[in-house]
Design an enzyme around this catalytic site. Sequence first.
Site, PDB file in Angstrom:
ATOM      1  N   TYR A  45     123.450 102.238  77.353  1.00  0.00           N
ATOM      2  CA  TYR A  45     123.363 102.326  78.813  1.00  0.00           C
ATOM      3  C   TYR A  45     121.969 101.869  79.266  1.00  0.00           C
ATOM      4  CZ  TYR A  45     127.195 105.565  77.712  1.00  0.00           C
ATOM      5  OH  TYR A  45     128.316 106.147  77.209  1.00  0.00           O
ATOM      6  N   TYR A  58     142.577 100.604  79.367  1.00  0.00           N
ATOM      7  CA  TYR A  58     141.156 100.989  79.321  1.00  0.00           C
ATOM      8  C   TYR A  58     141.007 102.497  79.066  1.00  0.00           C
ATOM      9  CZ  TYR A  58     136.502 102.199  81.024  1.00  0.00           C
ATOM     10  OH  TYR A  58     135.235 102.725  81.127  1.00  0.00           O
ATOM     11  N   LYS A  74     134.436 100.542  73.855  1.00  0.00           N
ATOM     12  CA  LYS A  74     134.189  99.246  74.512  1.00  0.00           C
ATOM     13  C   LYS A  74     133.897  98.174  73.458  1.00  0.00           C
ATOM     14  CE  LYS A  74     132.479 100.876  79.060  1.00  0.00           C
ATOM     15  NZ  LYS A  74     132.850 102.271  79.176  1.00  0.00           N
ATOM     16  N   VAL A  94     130.235 108.995  76.281  1.00  0.00           N
ATOM     17  CA  VAL A  94     130.004 110.301  76.898  1.00  0.00           C
ATOM     18  C   VAL A  94     130.799 111.426  76.238  1.00  0.00           C
ATOM     19  CG1 VAL A  94     129.255 109.413  79.148  1.00  0.00           C
ATOM     20  CG2 VAL A  94     131.682 109.901  78.759  1.00  0.00           C
ATOM     21  N   SER A 117     132.905 105.383  75.656  1.00  0.00           N
ATOM     22  CA  SER A 117     132.375 104.014  75.729  1.00  0.00           C
ATOM     23  C   SER A 117     132.183 103.333  74.378  1.00  0.00           C
ATOM     24  CB  SER A 117     131.052 103.998  76.480  1.00  0.00           C
ATOM     25  OG  SER A 117     131.307 104.079  77.861  1.00  0.00           O
TER      26      SER A 117
END
Length: 306
Positions: free
Chosen positions: A242, A190, A65, A260, A62
């Site tokens: 998160y 992605y 992102k 993660v 992530s």
Amino acid sequence: MDQEMLQRALAHGRRFVRYGKPASYIPELASKDPSKLGLAVCDMKGNIQTVGNCEDKFTMQSISKVIALILALEQNGFDNVFSKVGLEPTGDSFNSTVRLDHLTNNKPFNPMINAGAIAVTSTIRGGSLEERKKISIEFARKITGNPDLDVDYEVFRSEAETGFKNRAIIYLMRSNGIIEGSCEEHLELYFLFCSLACSCRDLSVFAATLANNGVNPLTGEQLIQPHTVKLVRSLMVTCGMYDYSGEFAATVGLPSKSGVGGGIISCAIGQYGLATYGPALDDKGNSIGGLKMLEYLSEEMDLSIF
Ligand code: GLN
């Protein structure tokens, strides 16, 4: 930064790794050694200090992102990107399906959860999927100052084979027009982002570029426009950790993003880019050792932006 300080942060973090475990949704992550812990700090002149397992390779997951968001914003501008995704934290986990009904009528909450990142990734342009992949990898190389940065194709394959929730999410967004074009191609991009393999050292340069208002401190190149950096850092504060982002703001207080794969990046604005690696995760998906090292450094060096 004082090397002793890094050592003490590492020793502090090590006390906690036994309370976490690696992500288990794919074998490549599940097999990581949970006792590993590393820390790298890059200052605004490009000096990098490291301690622990800082050369270990792991996938960004992530954390990527943030890179996807920056690239999308630089290519398409604010209005285009934020016509497809919001700027609000959810309080739900990154791949929650609790609010999937929301996706059939609205845009995803923010670019730091899977739905939002997938929507953002769908806007990254290039003549073909291969071209979009190439542009994305090149940009990740520049932003980390590592020309050899590449994809972990084993992880990539596993992500693509097991990403059923992400598939469900993108097709829901396709049904309401948030996503245009080929869902499978957007998903491939992605998953490629998630599978970018890096070390703490690479990520400390990325974090330092954000802390340095978009200038890579290794190369002196302005890679990101300052107003984009400001926006991205604000989303990292509100949504980067998160559903732990609120508590993290209180205890560490730095724009940060975790993955993660066990990595966390943190920006001490105008001072340092920090990157931690520790595959033992807590139940929210954040690296336990990484969190503890950042708490320690923030407290000891008074780094919180608040
Ligand atoms: N590959 C993971 C996913 O898409 C990344 C999630 C994460 O790091 N939180 O579910």
